[in-house]
Design a protein around this motif. Sequence first.
Motif, mmCIF file in Angstrom:
data_model
loop_
_atom_site.group_PDB
_atom_site.id
_atom_site.type_symbol
_atom_site.label_atom_id
_atom_site.label_comp_id
_atom_site.label_asym_id
_atom_site.label_seq_id
_atom_site.Cartn_x
_atom_site.Cartn_y
_atom_site.Cartn_z
ATOM 1 N N VAL A 105 -34.275 33.231 28.869
ATOM 2 C CA VAL A 105 -33.914 33.214 30.285
ATOM 3 C C VAL A 105 -32.391 33.359 30.373
ATOM 4 C CG1 VAL A 105 -33.922 31.885 32.415
ATOM 5 C CG2 VAL A 105 -35.884 31.772 30.871
ATOM 6 N N VAL A 106 -31.945 34.434 31.009
ATOM 7 C CA VAL A 106 -30.516 34.730 31.095
ATOM 8 C C VAL A 106 -30.078 34.676 32.554
ATOM 9 C CG1 VAL A 106 -28.689 36.366 30.505
ATOM 10 C CG2 VAL A 106 -30.748 36.231 29.090
ATOM 11 N N GLY A 107 -29.026 33.945 32.835
ATOM 12 C CA GLY A 107 -28.544 33.805 34.201
ATOM 13 C C GLY A 107 -27.566 34.908 34.597
ATOM 14 N N ALA A 108 -26.890 34.697 35.723
ATOM 15 C CA ALA A 108 -25.907 35.662 36.214
ATOM 16 C C ALA A 108 -24.655 35.609 35.347
ATOM 17 C CB ALA A 108 -25.564 35.376 37.668
ATOM 18 N N VAL A 109 -23.961 36.731 35.246
ATOM 19 C CA VAL A 109 -22.767 36.847 34.416
ATOM 20 C C VAL A 109 -21.521 36.610 35.270
ATOM 21 C CG1 VAL A 109 -21.528 38.323 32.791
ATOM 22 C CG2 VAL A 109 -23.995 38.578 33.074
ATOM 23 N N GLY A 110 -20.536 35.962 34.687
ATOM 24 C CA GLY A 110 -19.263 35.744 35.364
ATOM 25 C C GLY A 110 -18.106 36.258 34.525
ATOM 26 N N GLY A 111 -17.082 36.791 35.161
ATOM 27 C CA GLY A 111 -15.885 37.246 34.476
ATOM 28 C C GLY A 111 -14.649 36.631 35.105
ATOM 29 N N ASP A 112 -13.812 35.957 34.310
ATOM 30 C CA ASP A 112 -12.633 35.274 34.843
ATOM 31 C C ASP A 112 -11.438 35.536 33.929
ATOM 32 O OD1 ASP A 112 -10.981 33.667 36.353
ATOM 33 O OD2 ASP A 112 -11.592 31.816 35.323
ATOM 34 N N PRO A 113 -10.403 36.233 34.409
ATOM 35 C CA PRO A 113 -10.261 36.793 35.753
ATOM 36 C C PRO A 113 -11.045 38.090 35.909
ATOM 37 C CG PRO A 113 -8.362 37.357 34.447
ATOM 38 C CD PRO A 113 -9.201 36.456 33.577
ATOM 39 N N GLY A 114 -11.137 38.559 37.145
ATOM 40 C CA GLY A 114 -11.890 39.766 37.426
ATOM 41 C C GLY A 114 -11.044 41.025 37.439
ATOM 42 N N GLU A 115 -9.731 40.908 37.152
ATOM 43 C CA GLU A 115 -8.846 42.059 37.136
ATOM 44 C C GLU A 115 -7.961 41.990 35.887
ATOM 45 O OE1 GLU A 115 -6.770 41.690 40.827
ATOM 46 O OE2 GLU A 115 -8.293 42.793 41.946
ATOM 47 N N LEU A 116 -7.853 43.110 35.155
ATOM 48 C CA LEU A 116 -7.081 43.165 33.917
ATOM 49 C C LEU A 116 -6.078 44.311 33.968
ATOM 50 C CD1 LEU A 116 -9.893 42.684 31.228
ATOM 51 C CD2 LEU A 116 -8.439 40.936 32.261
ATOM 52 N N VAL A 117 -5.043 44.157 33.154
ATOM 53 C CA VAL A 117 -4.074 45.233 32.958
ATOM 54 C C VAL A 117 -4.237 45.750 31.538
ATOM 55 C CG1 VAL A 117 -2.485 44.252 34.631
ATOM 56 C CG2 VAL A 117 -2.252 43.634 32.209
ATOM 57 N N PRO A 118 -3.799 46.972 31.242
ATOM 58 C CA PRO A 118 -3.959 47.517 29.890
ATOM 59 C C PRO A 118 -3.156 46.736 28.851
ATOM 60 C CG PRO A 118 -3.432 49.252 31.485
ATOM 61 C CD PRO A 118 -3.197 47.946 32.167
ATOM 62 N N ASP A 119 -3.565 46.880 27.614
ATOM 63 C CA ASP A 119 -2.854 46.245 26.506
ATOM 64 C C ASP A 119 -1.426 46.787 26.452
ATOM 65 O OD1 ASP A 119 -2.390 44.696 24.299
ATOM 66 O OD2 ASP A 119 -3.212 46.172 22.883
ATOM 67 N N GLY A 120 -0.479 45.910 26.217
ATOM 68 C CA GLY A 120 0.915 46.309 26.145
ATOM 69 C C GLY A 120 1.700 46.032 27.397
ATOM 70 N N CYS A 121 1.012 45.740 28.518
ATOM 71 C CA CYS A 121 1.733 45.433 29.762
ATOM 72 C C CYS A 121 2.416 44.067 29.630
ATOM 73 C CB CYS A 121 0.776 45.422 30.942
ATOM 74 S SG CYS A 121 0.168 47.060 31.415
ATOM 75 N N PRO A 122 3.657 43.950 30.083
ATOM 76 C CA PRO A 122 4.363 42.662 29.955
ATOM 77 C C PRO A 122 3.885 41.616 30.951
ATOM 78 C CG PRO A 122 5.754 44.258 31.080
ATOM 79 C CD PRO A 122 4.538 45.011 30.627
#
Length: 552
Positions: free
Chosen positions: A441-458
Amino acid sequence: MSGWQLSGYTPVRQLGAGASGSVVLATHDPTGTPVAIKYLVRDIGDDPSFRTAFREEARLLGAIDDPHVSRLYEYVESADGAAIVMELVNGVSLRQMLRAHGPTTPESALCVLKGSLAGLAAAHAHGVVHRDYKPENVLVTGDGLSKLADFGIAVPIGQGTGTTVSGTPRYMAPEQWTGAPASPACDIYAATATFFECLTGRPPYQGRDLLTLREQHASAPIPTDPAPVPVHDLLRHGMAKQPGDRPQPAQVFLAVLDQTAGEAYGPEWEERGLRELARRAALLAALWPFPDGSSGATSLASSVLGADPGGAPPRRGLVHRGRKRTALVGGALVAALLVGGAGYRYAAHDDPAGAAGAAGPPGSAGPAPSGPPATGPTAVPASTPAPSLSATGTPPATPGGTPTRTGSAAPTASTVRTSAPAPTPTTSTSPPPPPDVTAPVVGAVGGDPGELVPDGCPYGYRTSTISVTATDDRTGPAALKVTFRYALAGSSSTVAMSPVGRGGFQGTLGPLPKPAKSSRLLIQVTAVDAAGNTATSASPAYVTLYADCPIG
């Protein structure tokens, strides 16, 4: 009201009586709070195993304190007897309302489902699965609010395995018929089945014997007609055949319900639904514990499990309710069956055709036909005995978790058997365990945070924590393989997740390379148990990956 009486409470009148004892309306002396007290008959209350079961359930249910759940206040033992003190809800059961008035309006049905999901969510949060959600166990107050009652066969999440299953067949989820461990998904299925009955006036499946009902729940199409079209998706999702396909946890289903109801019936749908439920409950006010409309339930501190308190006010501690399997509280049809369909046995009240329902209000003609008939397939020949199974019939429930009055002061249960062909005898003393065919039984998925920047961004977040709940009937968290998958720039990636806490799993998304343009990544979780059964998350998550680095 003769014999031993619980001190600290003043009896008002008897509300009902059954084979396991009597139920009395009383007031708590120090606070004046009305309560319902169930006094056990001596031959039941004196059984050590019976009292042990009460104590175990007290520990299980004592922590649940939610406005959508009928509270369990106190279980008291003394040398003279045993008693249970329960919250008294001034209203009627949903079964009584449906029997008297027929189907509800869509808004009212949505209100019942919403209140029930809230009550189930509170139980599930404390690790408890109700297992017997049905109209008899939903109480509607004079304000139109609904309360979940009668946790008589409730068990901790993940327990309840074996060759027997308990519940009411017309509302049991497909996996519940197989003896699978209890999970919140089976409560969600039963709540949705009851939602269908509110909308249409009949249960979703109406097979006249247990074998037919089992097959219908397992493989028959999910009924949506004659329910209104706007709620068809709620029915299809809530009664999905696979547990993992149902919206979970209950809060997820609540959010979907609110959105669906608002879009279909407008922002005031809940006000209209509650008003109609209150009107219908008022028409049955003669059946309320307090027909004059005075409140029947106020806050009362739960009390410790132990000896007669001697009039002292309740203390914080354990609360308790009896189990249906010992014929104490509630009107469930408790069905016992061998896993794999070797045989069935169930208990019914005087009208076997109404066994799945509760007795009607005093003076009513009786329950509407809703249970298996008294007859069925030919019994197993005596020369080929099936393993012994047992089931116990119990008196129906009324508002406040107390039994309704029936035509007899002490109704008795008559056992009815229907059987399938017995299994081939083996040298083993017990049947072999069935193969594991139940997916996790698998529930709803959550992502925190929901916004990312590319690798290398300061500046900005370069990783997101992906979380989900996943449970299985036989495979523990450590052996459960849980992964999440996402696609970026035309290629898919899979990331392993690790168990955290109770049934939770987490994994890390990122850092990710700079995309050609900002992308919305769909994150979906898959769980695989030790037997290879696979389930996918009920609801995915979305994480946005920006193409440019933020400034400052």
